[in-house]
Design a protein around this motif. Structure first.
Motif, PDB file in Angstrom:
ATOM      1  N   GLN A  71       0.947  -1.299  -0.012  1.00  0.00           N
ATOM      2  CA  GLN A  71       0.012  -0.120   0.096  1.00  0.00           C
ATOM      3  C   GLN A  71       0.893   1.339   0.057  1.00  0.00           C
ATOM      4  O   GLN A  71       1.945   1.216   0.621  1.00  0.00           O
ATOM      5  CB  GLN A  71      -0.972   0.048   1.410  1.00  0.00           C
ATOM      6  CG  GLN A  71      -2.079   0.514   0.865  1.00  0.00           C
ATOM      7  CD  GLN A  71      -3.174   0.500   2.251  1.00  0.00           C
ATOM      8  OE1 GLN A  71      -2.886  -0.304   3.089  1.00  0.00           O
ATOM      9  NE2 GLN A  71      -4.087   1.086   2.217  1.00  0.00           N
ATOM     10  N   ARG A  72       0.324   2.465  -0.802  1.00  0.00           N
ATOM     11  CA  ARG A  72       1.058   3.375  -0.808  1.00  0.00           C
ATOM     12  C   ARG A  72       0.270   4.678  -0.110  1.00  0.00           C
ATOM     13  O   ARG A  72      -1.103   4.380  -0.090  1.00  0.00           O
ATOM     14  CB  ARG A  72       1.475   3.982  -2.173  1.00  0.00           C
ATOM     15  CG  ARG A  72       2.501   2.855  -2.899  1.00  0.00           C
ATOM     16  CD  ARG A  72       2.590   3.565  -4.300  1.00  0.00           C
ATOM     17  NE  ARG A  72       3.863   2.861  -4.887  1.00  0.00           N
ATOM     18  CZ  ARG A  72       4.467   3.127  -5.871  1.00  0.00           C
ATOM     19  NH1 ARG A  72       4.249   4.055  -6.440  1.00  0.00           N
ATOM     20  NH2 ARG A  72       5.711   2.468  -6.302  1.00  0.00           N
ATOM     21  N   PHE A  73       1.112   5.358   0.675  1.00  0.00           N
ATOM     22  CA  PHE A  73       0.535   6.666   1.361  1.00  0.00           C
ATOM     23  C   PHE A  73       0.958   8.040   1.161  1.00  0.00           C
ATOM     24  O   PHE A  73       2.405   7.982   0.751  1.00  0.00           O
ATOM     25  CB  PHE A  73       0.467   6.464   2.933  1.00  0.00           C
ATOM     26  CG  PHE A  73      -0.272   5.307   3.512  1.00  0.00           C
ATOM     27  CD1 PHE A  73      -1.636   5.534   3.727  1.00  0.00           C
ATOM     28  CD2 PHE A  73       0.263   3.935   3.293  1.00  0.00           C
ATOM     29  CE1 PHE A  73      -2.513   4.488   4.131  1.00  0.00           C
ATOM     30  CE2 PHE A  73      -0.609   2.981   3.788  1.00  0.00           C
ATOM     31  CZ  PHE A  73      -1.848   3.234   4.374  1.00  0.00           C
ATOM     32  N   SER A  74       0.288   8.902   1.013  1.00  0.00           N
ATOM     33  CA  SER A  74       0.747  10.232   0.825  1.00  0.00           C
ATOM     34  C   SER A  74       0.966  10.678   2.516  1.00  0.00           C
ATOM     35  O   SER A  74       0.083  11.041   3.229  1.00  0.00           O
ATOM     36  CB  SER A  74      -0.099  11.297   0.073  1.00  0.00           C
ATOM     37  OG  SER A  74       0.340  12.492   0.148  1.00  0.00           O
ATOM     38  N   VAL A  75       2.170  11.179   2.855  1.00  0.00           N
ATOM     39  CA  VAL A  75       2.382  11.547   4.052  1.00  0.00           C
ATOM     40  C   VAL A  75       2.196  12.908   4.159  1.00  0.00           C
ATOM     41  O   VAL A  75       2.828  13.702   3.451  1.00  0.00           O
ATOM     42  CB  VAL A  75       3.856  11.094   4.647  1.00  0.00           C
ATOM     43  CG1 VAL A  75       4.017  11.610   5.963  1.00  0.00           C
ATOM     44  CG2 VAL A  75       4.202   9.698   4.584  1.00  0.00           C
ATOM     45  N   LEU A  76       1.525  13.571   5.218  1.00  0.00           N
ATOM     46  CA  LEU A  76       1.180  14.867   5.202  1.00  0.00           C
ATOM     47  C   LEU A  76       1.755  15.652   6.452  1.00  0.00           C
ATOM     48  O   LEU A  76       2.409  15.010   7.326  1.00  0.00           O
ATOM     49  CB  LEU A  76      -0.453  14.956   5.634  1.00  0.00           C
ATOM     50  CG  LEU A  76      -1.388  14.388   4.886  1.00  0.00           C
ATOM     51  CD1 LEU A  76      -2.787  14.972   5.224  1.00  0.00           C
ATOM     52  CD2 LEU A  76      -1.170  14.958   3.291  1.00  0.00           C
ATOM     53  N   ASP A  77       2.179  16.763   5.931  1.00  0.00           N
ATOM     54  CA  ASP A  77       3.053  17.831   6.927  1.00  0.00           C
ATOM     55  C   ASP A  77       2.049  18.357   7.870  1.00  0.00           C
ATOM     56  O   ASP A  77       0.682  18.276   7.814  1.00  0.00           O
ATOM     57  CB  ASP A  77       3.880  18.684   6.319  1.00  0.00           C
ATOM     58  CG  ASP A  77       3.342  19.697   5.520  1.00  0.00           C
ATOM     59  OD1 ASP A  77       2.102  19.815   5.734  1.00  0.00           O
ATOM     60  OD2 ASP A  77       4.052  20.436   4.669  1.00  0.00           O
ATOM     61  N   SER A  78       2.394  19.282   8.899  1.00  0.00           N
ATOM     62  CA  SER A  78       1.632  19.778   9.867  1.00  0.00           C
ATOM     63  C   SER A  78       0.635  20.731   9.164  1.00  0.00           C
ATOM     64  O   SER A  78      -0.480  21.061   9.992  1.00  0.00           O
ATOM     65  CB  SER A  78       2.454  20.402  11.005  1.00  0.00           C
ATOM     66  OG  SER A  78       3.178  19.377  11.727  1.00  0.00           O
ATOM     67  N   GLU A  79       0.942  21.235   7.928  1.00  0.00           N
ATOM     68  CA  GLU A  79      -0.048  22.114   7.399  1.00  0.00           C
ATOM     69  C   GLU A  79      -1.060  21.396   6.468  1.00  0.00           C
ATOM     70  O   GLU A  79      -1.837  22.038   5.994  1.00  0.00           O
ATOM     71  CB  GLU A  79       0.829  23.120   6.348  1.00  0.00           C
ATOM     72  CG  GLU A  79       1.759  23.894   7.158  1.00  0.00           C
ATOM     73  CD  GLU A  79       1.317  24.894   8.347  1.00  0.00           C
ATOM     74  OE1 GLU A  79       0.285  25.481   7.900  1.00  0.00           O
ATOM     75  OE2 GLU A  79       1.740  24.790   9.328  1.00  0.00           O
ATOM     76  N   GLY A  80      -0.893  20.100   6.371  1.00  0.00           N
ATOM     77  CA  GLY A  80      -2.089  19.226   5.770  1.00  0.00           C
ATOM     78  C   GLY A  80      -1.682  18.886   4.195  1.00  0.00           C
ATOM     79  O   GLY A  80      -2.248  18.322   3.417  1.00  0.00           O
ATOM     80  N   ARG A  81      -0.268  19.335   3.965  1.00  0.00           N
ATOM     81  CA  ARG A  81       0.234  19.145   2.658  1.00  0.00           C
ATOM     82  C   ARG A  81       0.801  17.941   2.432  1.00  0.00           C
ATOM     83  O   ARG A  81       1.498  17.658   3.294  1.00  0.00           O
ATOM     84  CB  ARG A  81       0.980  20.290   2.177  1.00  0.00           C
ATOM     85  CG  ARG A  81       0.333  21.800   2.118  1.00  0.00           C
ATOM     86  CD  ARG A  81       1.557  22.793   1.862  1.00  0.00           C
ATOM     87  NE  ARG A  81       2.708  22.684   2.693  1.00  0.00           N
ATOM     88  CZ  ARG A  81       2.776  23.700   3.487  1.00  0.00           C
ATOM     89  NH1 ARG A  81       2.327  24.622   3.659  1.00  0.00           N
ATOM     90  NH2 ARG A  81       3.989  23.667   4.368  1.00  0.00           N
ATOM     91  N   SER A  82       0.877  17.417   1.429  1.00  0.00           N
ATOM     92  CA  SER A  82       1.443  16.341   0.948  1.00  0.00           C
ATOM     93  C   SER A  82       3.255  16.523   0.981  1.00  0.00           C
ATOM     94  O   SER A  82       3.583  17.247   0.158  1.00  0.00           O
ATOM     95  CB  SER A  82       1.123  15.585  -0.417  1.00  0.00           C
ATOM     96  OG  SER A  82       1.882  14.328  -0.433  1.00  0.00           O
ATOM     97  N   ALA A  83       4.042  15.717   1.870  1.00  0.00           N
ATOM     98  CA  ALA A  83       5.453  15.968   1.937  1.00  0.00           C
ATOM     99  C   ALA A  83       6.137  14.797   1.191  1.00  0.00           C
ATOM    100  O   ALA A  83       7.148  15.248   0.462  1.00  0.00           O
ATOM    101  CB  ALA A  83       5.809  15.936   3.273  1.00  0.00           C
TER     102      ALA A  83
END
Length: 136
Positions: A52-64
């Motif tokens: 499975q793949r995931f988009s890891v979000l930063d504290s601002e809710g943006r994909s990092a």
């Protein structure tokens, strides 16, 4: 599949702890994650699966960063070893440091508020031990 089409992953809570985790992934220091099985169950979410793949979000809710899970195991806390603890990329030298930090987090006010009670954390507590690689 682009960032917007992937399920998202948020480390800890927004703020310094999440930002340090994202930075550790980006630097290659962090290649493992630990989740409390009880949190997945309480949220009604399936345990992630290998591949499975995931988009890891930063504290601002943006994909990092995008990660792909290469190994997922549900194990009791007592099965976590030094190698896995170091792969968490948080500077743990051994499983004792990993355990202390995870017990503190999983019994924190934020997690307790989410669960509606303080989670148990002992040798038999089930955790989701995930290893991953950065893909994007």
């Amino acid at each position: 599949m682009g960032h917007d089409e992937l399920p998202t992953l948020e480390l800890a809570f927004p703020g310094p702890e999440r930002d340090r985790g994202v930075a550790a992934i980006l630097s290659g220091q962090k290649t493992a994650l630990t989740g409390l099985l009880e949190i997945y169950e309480h949220a009604g979410e399936a345990v992630p699966q290998t591949g499975q793949r995931f988009s890891v979000l930063d504290s601002e809710g943006r994909s990092a960063v995008t990660i792909e899970l290469v190994d997922v195991r549900v194990v009791p806390v007592e099965d976590i070893d030094d190698d896995f603890a170091r792969a968490e990329g948080r500077g743990y030298s051994d499983v004792a440091q990993w355990r202390a930090a995870h017990e503190e987090f999983f019994q924190s006010d934020g997690v307790s508020e989410f669960l509606g009670r303080t989670a148990a954390f002992d040798d038999d507590t089930l955790v989701v031990a995930e290893r991953f690689r950065v893909v994007e």
